[in-house]
Design an enzyme around this catalytic site. Structure first.
Site, PDB file in Angstrom:
ATOM      1  N   TYR A 144      52.310  -2.654  27.240  1.00  0.00           N
ATOM      2  CA  TYR A 144      53.282  -1.623  27.602  1.00  0.00           C
ATOM      3  C   TYR A 144      54.655  -2.106  27.195  1.00  0.00           C
ATOM      4  O   TYR A 144      55.023  -3.256  27.442  1.00  0.00           O
ATOM      5  CB  TYR A 144      53.243  -1.383  29.121  1.00  0.00           C
ATOM      6  CG  TYR A 144      54.292  -0.418  29.626  1.00  0.00           C
ATOM      7  CD1 TYR A 144      54.213   0.949  29.326  1.00  0.00           C
ATOM      8  CD2 TYR A 144      55.352  -0.850  30.421  1.00  0.00           C
ATOM      9  CE1 TYR A 144      55.160   1.850  29.806  1.00  0.00           C
ATOM     10  CE2 TYR A 144      56.307   0.041  30.912  1.00  0.00           C
ATOM     11  CZ  TYR A 144      56.209   1.385  30.601  1.00  0.00           C
ATOM     12  OH  TYR A 144      57.146   2.275  31.082  1.00  0.00           O
ATOM     13  N   ASP A 239      58.202  -8.891  22.797  1.00  0.00           N
ATOM     14  CA  ASP A 239      58.703  -8.211  23.990  1.00  0.00           C
ATOM     15  C   ASP A 239      58.590  -9.149  25.190  1.00  0.00           C
ATOM     16  O   ASP A 239      57.539  -9.304  25.795  1.00  0.00           O
ATOM     17  CB  ASP A 239      57.912  -6.915  24.222  1.00  0.00           C
ATOM     18  CG  ASP A 239      58.428  -6.139  25.430  1.00  0.00           C
ATOM     19  OD1 ASP A 239      59.369  -6.623  26.091  1.00  0.00           O
ATOM     20  OD2 ASP A 239      57.887  -5.049  25.713  1.00  0.00           O
ATOM     21  N   LYS A 267      64.251  -7.072  33.218  1.00  0.00           N
ATOM     22  CA  LYS A 267      63.826  -7.709  34.461  1.00  0.00           C
ATOM     23  C   LYS A 267      64.662  -8.942  34.857  1.00  0.00           C
ATOM     24  O   LYS A 267      65.743  -8.780  35.414  1.00  0.00           O
ATOM     25  CB  LYS A 267      62.328  -7.984  34.394  1.00  0.00           C
ATOM     26  CG  LYS A 267      61.585  -6.626  34.251  1.00  0.00           C
ATOM     27  CD  LYS A 267      60.088  -6.662  34.226  1.00  0.00           C
ATOM     28  CE  LYS A 267      59.567  -5.220  34.231  1.00  0.00           C
ATOM     29  NZ  LYS A 267      58.578  -4.880  33.238  1.00  0.00           N
TER      30      LYS A 267
HETATM   31  C1  LIG Z   1      58.693  -3.567  32.351  1.00  0.00           C
HETATM   32  C2  LIG Z   1      58.452  -3.688  30.911  1.00  0.00           C
HETATM   33  C3  LIG Z   1      59.114  -2.862  29.972  1.00  0.00           C
HETATM   34  C4  LIG Z   1      59.974  -1.700  30.399  1.00  0.00           C
HETATM   35  O1  LIG Z   1      61.100  -2.076  31.109  1.00  0.00           O
HETATM   36  P1  LIG Z   1      61.836  -0.986  32.037  1.00  0.00           P
HETATM   37  O2  LIG Z   1      63.045  -1.716  32.529  1.00  0.00           O
HETATM   38  O3  LIG Z   1      60.860  -0.620  33.093  1.00  0.00           O
HETATM   39  O4  LIG Z   1      62.174   0.157  31.159  1.00  0.00           O
HETATM   40  C5  LIG Z   1      58.950  -3.131  28.630  1.00  0.00           C
HETATM   41  N1  LIG Z   1      58.148  -4.133  28.213  1.00  0.00           N
HETATM   42  C6  LIG Z   1      57.490  -4.926  29.070  1.00  0.00           C
HETATM   43  C7  LIG Z   1      56.644  -6.027  28.550  1.00  0.00           C
HETATM   44  C8  LIG Z   1      57.600  -4.722  30.445  1.00  0.00           C
HETATM   45  O5  LIG Z   1      56.911  -5.487  31.289  1.00  0.00           O
END
Ligand SMILES: *Cc1c(COP(=O)(O)O)cnc(C)c1O
Length: 428
Positions: A144, A239, A267
């Site tokens: 994701y 990512d 995060k």
């Molecule tokens: C949480 C997450 C996202 C999205 O971040 P948001 O701040 O919720 O938009 C993208 N990539 C990874 C790997 C994630 O865990």
């Protein structure tokens, strides 16, 4: 455990908010109960509006790596708030946070702040496309990367190589530019590059997947992506929104000794404030506006409060590397005691863990990709989740999420969790 106030609050919220929540997983739909409304949090604990206390293994889905209400972070935010909420003009905290990220992560020469992980990955793939003049993005099934159109794509059915939209409202025309491959499948990766290599703008991956539950990359798999992207002139996007500063002071890249062209963050770098960032090689990043032709902007990007929280959290992390060793030990202890209990009661589980990220899958098959993750018995997970909750352990309300350990989890928390787990295995 009485949660009547949360139940009523959810009914009220549903009148005014779609599904009563501002992010779907919070609705607890997969675990057959109503969500808990949280009143406050401190250290490793969260407290709901009915006054129940839980050991929190969600940590706001990752950001609370130092625990809730971390003194240095809260003080920094309060101090920043006294100077104003937002200026829409440069502030020193932005350069400070950028400098910190660049100094901690080798692959990052320059970094642009945004407001969420979604924005970071969305901008990163636009940049990869703008930089290469190509259209195709490769992603992996079960990973994701936020909810932008090009990334809400799942594997196509049968022989179809290109994906299909995993959400209503995403035009199928977008899906044709996103190639979805199984995670950990080197052959599929090689085939895709052989066939489409010169058209691939970039490859985006979670270096340890956390959004299909935790799935660990095979030895050499990420290096293979690095090798192929280099060979074909595609941009390698790692990512690290979840793994950044979590799996090591320099994220998964540091942990695995890996190099990337663009790295996305979120995060942890916001310390609980809404932040994201994407950064990488200078020659690529300078394609971003105002130095380059790839447009990307944000009214609240680099917000002074968010920068203050991020700076305080990353400064603390960079000065206290012992956190990672301690967290490793806590993770090991939990993993071993979970294994012992499930063996004792003959419950088939697979535990995937890297440092402070861990998932338990209820299956006897090793989980190495999305397909094997889906073999997990989600009914069993549901019961497990609810029984743990009753015992004061707050886990992510879905099989396909990670458990997050933080610096704030104490030995007592960990032991209490292991005891609860043992009880629950006994009645599962
Ligand atoms: C949480 C997450 C996202 C999205 O971040 P948001 O701040 O919720 O938009 C993208 N990539 C990874 C790997 C994630 O865990």
């Amino acid at each position: 455990m009485n949660t009547e106030k949360s139940k009523t609050a959810f009914e009220e919220a549903k009148k005014y908010i779609p599904g009563g929540v501002n992010s779907p997983v919070r609705a607890f739909a997969n675990v057959g109960t109503h969500p808990l409304f949280i009143a406050r949090a401190k250290g490793s604990k969260i407290f709901d509006i009915d006054g129940n206390e839980y050991i929190d293994y969600v940590g706001s889905w990752g950001p609370m790596f130092l625990g809730h209400l971390k003194d240095v972070v809260i003080e920094a935010v309060k101090k920043a708030a006294d100077n104003g909420m937002s200026f829409g003009a440069p502030c020193l905290g932005e350069t400070e946070l950028a400098k910190r990220i660049c100094s901690m992560v080798d692959s990052v020469d320059v970094v642009r702040m945004v407001n969420s992980g979604t924005e970071a990955t969305m901008s990163a793939i636009r940049l990869a496309r703008g930089f290469t003049g190509r259209n195709i993005i490769v992603k992996f099934e079960g990973c994701y990367h936020g909810h932008s159109d090009s990334l809400l794509i799942k594997a196509g059915s049968g022989a179809a190589t290109f994906g299909s939209a995993s959400s209503a409202g995403v035009p199928e025309d977008f899906a044709k530019y996103t190639l979805v491959l199984p995670y950990n499948d080197t052959k599929a990766l090689e085939n895709a590059f052989e066939k489409y290599g010169s058209e691939i703008a970039g490859v985006i991956i979670e270096p340890v997947a956390g959004n299909m539950g935790v799935v660990i990359p095979k030895d050499g798999y990420l290096q293979k992506i690095r090798e192929l992207t280099k060979k074909y002139g595609s941009v390698f996007i790692v990512d690290e929104v979840m793994t950044g500063f979590r799996l090591s002071p320099s994220g998964a890249l540091g942990r695995f000794g890996l190099d990337a062209d663009i790295v996305t963050f979120g995060k942890i770098i916001g310390g609980g404030m809404p932040v994201g960032a994407y950064g990488g090689k200078r020659e690529i990043m300078e394609f971003v506006s105002p130095t380059g032709p790839v447009y990307q902007a944000g009214t609240l990007s680099g917000n002074p409060l968010a920068m203050a929280a991020g700076n305080a959290q990353l400064k603390y992390i960079s000065e206290n590397h012992y956190i990672y060793e301690e967290i490793e030990l806590k993770g090991q202890y939990l993993e071993e005691s979970f294994k012992k209990s499930s063996d004792k009661y003959g419950i088939n589980i697979q535990i995937n863990r890297v440092g402070s990220m861990m998932s338990i899958f209820f299956t006897d098959t090793k989980v190495v990709d999305f397909k094997t993750a889906c073999l997990s018995d989600t009914e069993r997970f549901k019961k497990y989740f609810n029984e743990m909750l009753k015992r004061g352990i707050y886990l992510a309300p879905s099989q396909f999420e990670s458990l997050f350990l933080s610096d704030a989890h104490t030995k007592e928390d960990i032991e209490k969790t292991a005891t609860a787990f043992d009880e629950v295995m006994g009645i599962l």
